[in-house]
Design a protein around this motif. Structure first.
Motif, PDB file in Angstrom:
ATOM      1  N   ASP A   1     -14.124  14.465   3.314  1.00 57.84           N
ATOM      2  CA  ASP A   1     -14.570  13.225   3.409  1.00 57.84           C
ATOM      3  C   ASP A   1     -14.226  12.306   2.332  1.00 57.84           C
ATOM      4  N   ALA A   2     -14.337  12.857   0.879  1.00 57.50           N
ATOM      5  CA  ALA A   2     -14.108  11.993  -0.354  1.00 57.50           C
ATOM      6  C   ALA A   2     -12.673  11.615  -0.209  1.00 57.50           C
ATOM      7  N   ALA A   3     -11.800  12.651   0.200  1.00 58.26           N
ATOM      8  CA  ALA A   3     -10.238  12.410   0.147  1.00 58.26           C
ATOM      9  C   ALA A   3     -10.199  11.213   1.256  1.00 58.26           C
ATOM     10  N   TYR A   4     -10.670  11.251   2.302  1.00 61.81           N
ATOM     11  CA  TYR A   4     -10.412   9.924   3.299  1.00 61.81           C
ATOM     12  C   TYR A   4     -10.881   8.968   2.655  1.00 61.81           C
ATOM     13  N   ARG A   5     -11.943   8.683   1.874  1.00 60.79           N
ATOM     14  CA  ARG A   5     -12.363   7.621   1.574  1.00 60.79           C
ATOM     15  C   ARG A   5     -11.238   6.860   0.272  1.00 60.79           C
ATOM     16  N   ALA A   6     -10.809   7.927  -0.623  1.00 63.52           N
ATOM     17  CA  ALA A   6     -10.056   7.600  -1.594  1.00 63.52           C
ATOM     18  C   ALA A   6      -8.695   7.155  -0.934  1.00 63.52           C
ATOM     19  N   ALA A   7      -8.187   7.791  -0.115  1.00 68.83           N
ATOM     20  CA  ALA A   7      -7.003   7.432   0.446  1.00 68.83           C
ATOM     21  C   ALA A   7      -7.116   6.088   1.146  1.00 68.83           C
ATOM     22  N   LEU A   8      -7.980   5.763   1.823  1.00 62.38           N
ATOM     23  CA  LEU A   8      -8.056   4.521   2.516  1.00 62.38           C
ATOM     24  C   LEU A   8      -8.020   3.249   1.388  1.00 62.38           C
ATOM     25  N   VAL A   9      -8.877   3.490   0.604  1.00 65.51           N
ATOM     26  CA  VAL A   9      -9.307   2.584  -0.336  1.00 65.51           C
ATOM     27  C   VAL A   9      -7.899   2.371  -1.224  1.00 65.51           C
ATOM     28  N   GLY A  10      -7.541   3.538  -1.891  1.00 71.04           N
ATOM     29  CA  GLY A  10      -6.227   3.553  -2.533  1.00 71.04           C
ATOM     30  C   GLY A  10      -4.862   2.978  -2.014  1.00 71.04           C
ATOM     31  N   ASN A  11      -4.685   3.367  -0.700  1.00 68.27           N
ATOM     32  CA  ASN A  11      -3.903   2.549   0.085  1.00 68.27           C
ATOM     33  C   ASN A  11      -3.843   1.366   0.412  1.00 68.27           C
ATOM     34  N   LEU A  12      -4.854   0.548   0.678  1.00 68.39           N
ATOM     35  CA  LEU A  12      -5.164  -0.739   0.442  1.00 68.39           C
ATOM     36  C   LEU A  12      -4.812  -1.260  -0.515  1.00 68.39           C
ATOM     37  N   GLY A  13      -5.037  -0.813  -1.820  1.00 68.24           N
ATOM     38  CA  GLY A  13      -4.660  -1.412  -3.257  1.00 68.24           C
ATOM     39  C   GLY A  13      -3.341  -1.479  -2.953  1.00 68.24           C
ATOM     40  N   VAL A  14      -2.475  -0.222  -2.716  1.00 68.58           N
ATOM     41  CA  VAL A  14      -1.008  -0.452  -2.653  1.00 68.58           C
ATOM     42  C   VAL A  14      -0.452  -1.513  -1.699  1.00 68.58           C
ATOM     43  N   GLY A  15      -1.059  -1.708  -0.578  1.00 63.72           N
ATOM     44  CA  GLY A  15      -0.649  -2.654   0.136  1.00 63.72           C
ATOM     45  C   GLY A  15      -0.622  -3.888  -0.319  1.00 63.72           C
ATOM     46  N   ALA A  16      -1.765  -4.356  -0.974  1.00 65.41           N
ATOM     47  CA  ALA A  16      -2.075  -5.579  -1.580  1.00 65.41           C
ATOM     48  C   ALA A  16      -0.978  -5.837  -2.763  1.00 65.41           C
ATOM     49  N   LEU A  17      -0.683  -4.825  -3.456  1.00 72.49           N
ATOM     50  CA  LEU A  17       0.326  -4.932  -4.387  1.00 72.49           C
ATOM     51  C   LEU A  17       1.565  -5.238  -3.776  1.00 72.49           C
ATOM     52  N   LEU A  18       2.167  -4.548  -2.655  1.00 67.98           N
ATOM     53  CA  LEU A  18       3.465  -4.630  -2.197  1.00 67.98           C
ATOM     54  C   LEU A  18       3.657  -6.180  -1.459  1.00 67.98           C
ATOM     55  N   ALA A  19       2.422  -6.621  -1.019  1.00 68.72           N
ATOM     56  CA  ALA A  19       2.300  -7.871  -0.176  1.00 68.72           C
ATOM     57  C   ALA A  19       2.607  -8.863  -1.232  1.00 68.72           C
ATOM     58  N   LEU A  20       1.952  -8.797  -2.550  1.00 64.33           N
ATOM     59  CA  LEU A  20       2.137  -9.895  -3.715  1.00 64.33           C
ATOM     60  C   LEU A  20       3.525  -9.732  -4.287  1.00 64.33           C
ATOM     61  N   ILE A  21       4.153  -8.539  -4.228  1.00 61.47           N
ATOM     62  CA  ILE A  21       5.611  -8.370  -4.697  1.00 61.47           C
ATOM     63  C   ILE A  21       6.337  -9.012  -3.782  1.00 61.47           C
ATOM     64  N   PHE A  22       6.302  -8.840  -2.291  1.00 63.81           N
ATOM     65  CA  PHE A  22       7.050  -9.391  -1.402  1.00 63.81           C
ATOM     66  C   PHE A  22       7.080 -11.087  -1.528  1.00 63.81           C
ATOM     67  N   VAL A  23       5.870 -11.490  -1.707  1.00 67.46           N
ATOM     68  CA  VAL A  23       5.579 -12.927  -1.543  1.00 67.46           C
ATOM     69  C   VAL A  23       6.394 -13.575  -2.820  1.00 67.46           C
ATOM     70  N   GLY A  24       6.340 -12.966  -3.866  1.00 65.87           N
ATOM     71  CA  GLY A  24       6.950 -13.379  -5.369  1.00 65.87           C
ATOM     72  C   GLY A  24       8.507 -13.084  -5.070  1.00 65.87           C
ATOM     73  N   ALA A  25       9.003 -12.262  -4.473  1.00 64.14           N
ATOM     74  CA  ALA A  25      10.538 -12.057  -4.257  1.00 64.14           C
ATOM     75  C   ALA A  25      10.837 -12.854  -3.239  1.00 64.14           C
ATOM     76  N   GLN A  26      10.241 -13.180  -2.212  1.00 65.94           N
ATOM     77  CA  GLN A  26      10.859 -14.236  -1.256  1.00 65.94           C
ATOM     78  C   GLN A  26      10.629 -15.878  -1.824  1.00 65.94           C
ATOM     79  N   ILE A  27       9.859 -15.987  -2.849  1.00 62.61           N
ATOM     80  CA  ILE A  27       9.902 -17.386  -3.218  1.00 62.61           C
ATOM     81  C   ILE A  27      10.847 -17.293  -4.441  1.00 62.61           C
TER      82      ILE A  27
END
Length: 510
Positions: free
Chosen positions: A99-125
């Motif tokens: 259960d603790a691994a589920y929580r860490a994976a969900l929160v951690g991957n959301l953080g990675v997703g937010a970083l990738l979204a910011l990188i894409f927006v910057g690269a697109q601009i």
């Protein structure tokens, strides 16, 4: 747990309505995932073909870049935390810590997703990665990346729980919604790049909803998170898996970023993407096979057992995937003409090169999953980036000089570098297992009828050529079975599975 090639347990026999929460053995899960791949491939590749007919080459080139950006982000988001979660669940003897691994994976991957979204927006601009994308389209792409972070984590949970029915239904439903929504928006509403972006977002939302439902009894409530165990495992795996994903997608993105400054047009990228769509289909079939045996390799107790499970999946590469690649090598013009407009037939040489590279990459991917299942994450993190570095150097040198051909060659070089590096690592830990001389001689003999029919298909018109290719594949299948290249239990298992998809009326009413 059934041994490789063993009997099919009664609990794994297909039912009229599959349960999204039931577990499957390796034999059953392999068929489920390959069928899922078949359905997904028809939808995904059908979308690519239809868009090639609906859009101008320039528009299709832009949409192709968008597709590769989305695929790359999805692959990166699948690389770390989801696979870490899969490994933790597969190796856990009890729910303690899961259960603790589920929580860490969900929160951690959301953080990675937010970083990738910011990188894409910057690269697109800064560089305009996706040509012609509006501000609204960029926002939709960023939202899709965030939603994909959640859906890929849920896929990792379903994989580790061996809920392959749920995993297959989640992926197929998401792809179906993506395809239907994209075609509707592109054809009826006349949205081009924006329509494709909205379609991808809709597919990600639906896939996430299905994943939540399939894991409804396992998803934990708020509580402590296993940050150290999950993150350390995710980081090592992310480096290796991301490198393989980058090898698969960097060539198209490099053509957009580098090639446009050296005379590569959006139309050229469209031709390259058409060839890549056909050449890389076997890669995803191999991914399904390696995913099916991953939980069982993780629990294997001996080196011989690890090797046996790996070979149970890998033997389908020469048996089923190489014959498909032969079609692209012998008669690429026919393959392109059957699926794409005439303007894309100039990609025949690209298709040959990409087909050779795909065989290397799918071998590397299957080795990667096996070695990760055994916990060799540090060794993988050191070795796989070597292949990506080789491809990056090749792209930097070859694309400015030879354009799309240079990108295809760089892809093949990087792919086979990865296969060689990971093959050496696998053999050093688990040894090699070679087929008998008699069996090795039967294989090329079984391919002879197919090669003859493919050569004939190359000199006849497109529609008769399709019939000739189908006959060649049928002759190969019959020859392979009669030559004992395909095991009797494999034939029986497939036939049993297909029969049980049509249950008796009484059973259905019960």
């Amino acid at each position: 747990m059934a041994a490789p090639g063993g009997c099919w347990p009664a609990k794994d026999r297909p039912r009229a309505v599959p349960s999204l929460t039931r577990q499957r053995s390796a034999a059953a899960s392999g068929i489920v995932l390959v069928l899922r791949f078949g359905a997904g491939a028809v939808l995904n590749y059908g979308l690519g073909v239809v868009l090639a007919w609906m859009l101008t080459p320039s528009q299709f080139g832009s949409v192709s870049v968008l597709q590769n950006v989305q695929f790359l982000c999805s692959a990166l988001l699948s690389a770390g935390f989801p696979w870490a979660l899969t490994g933790i669940i597969a190796q856990a003897d009890a729910r303690l810590g899961v259960d603790a691994a589920y929580r860490a994976a969900l929160v951690g991957n959301l953080g990675v997703g937010a970083l990738l979204a910011l990188i894409f927006v910057g690269a697109q601009i800064a560089r305009g990665v996706v040509p012609g994308a509006s501000v609204a389209t960029v926002a939709v792409i960023a939202a899709t990346i965030a939603m994909t972070a959640v859906s890929t984590t849920l896929q990792g949970g379903l994989h580790g729980e061996r809920r392959f029915d749920g995993l297959g239904f989640m992926q197929t439903t998401g792809i179906g919604v993506k395809v239907a929504l994209t075609l509707m928006l592109v054809s009826l509403v006349q949205l081009r790049i924006g329509g494709a972006a909205i379609g991808f977002l809709g597919g990600a939302v639906v896939a996430t909803a299905v994943g939540v439902w399939a894991l409804r009894d396992q998803l934990p409530r708020p509580g402590p998170m296993a940050w150290r165990a999950t993150t350390s495992r995710a980081l090592s795996m992310a480096i290796a898996t991301s490198a393989v994903s980058l090898i698969l997608t960097t060539d198209v993105v490099a053509l957009s970023l580098i090639g446009q400054r050296h005379g590569v047009s959006a139309g050229d990228i469209a031709v390259y993407q058409a060839a890549a769509v056909l050449a890389r289909a076997p890669y995803f079939a191999a991914e399904a096979l390696s995913s099916a045996v991953f939980p069982f390799i993780a629990k294997a107790e001996t080196a011989a057992s690890v090797r046996s499970w790996f070979l149970a999946a890998f033997r389908w590469v020469p048996l089923a995937l190489v014959p498909l690649q032969l079609i692209l090598l012998v008669t690429p013009e026919t393959a392109l003409a059957l699926f794409f407009p005439a303007s894309y037939e100039r990609g025949a040489d690209l298709l040959r090169i990409l087909a050779v590279g795909t065989l290397g990459l799918l071998s590397a991917e299957m080795l990667l999953k096996t070695l990760y299942a055994r916990g060799l994450t540090a060794s993988l993190a050191r070795r796989v980036p070597i292949a990506l570095a080789v491809q990056a150097v090749a792209l930097g040198v070859a694309v400015p000089r030879w354009g799309t051909v240079g990108a295809a060659v760089a892809f093949a070089v990087g792919s086979w570098t990865g296969a060689i590096v990971l093959g050496h690592l696998f053999v050093s830990h688990y040894g090699a297992s070679w087929p008998s001389r008699r069996l090795a001689m039967r294989y090329p003999l079984a391919l002879v009828p197919l090669v003859i029919m493919l050569a004939a298909a190359d000199v006849v018109p497109e529609l008769p050529a399709l019939a000739v290719i189908v006959v060649g594949l049928a002759l190969y299948a019959v020859t392979a079975v009669r030559a004992r290249l395909v095991r009797d239990e494999d034939v029986t298992r497939v036939l049993t599975f297909l029969r049980r998809l049509r249950p008796k009326r009484g059973a259905a009413q019960a």
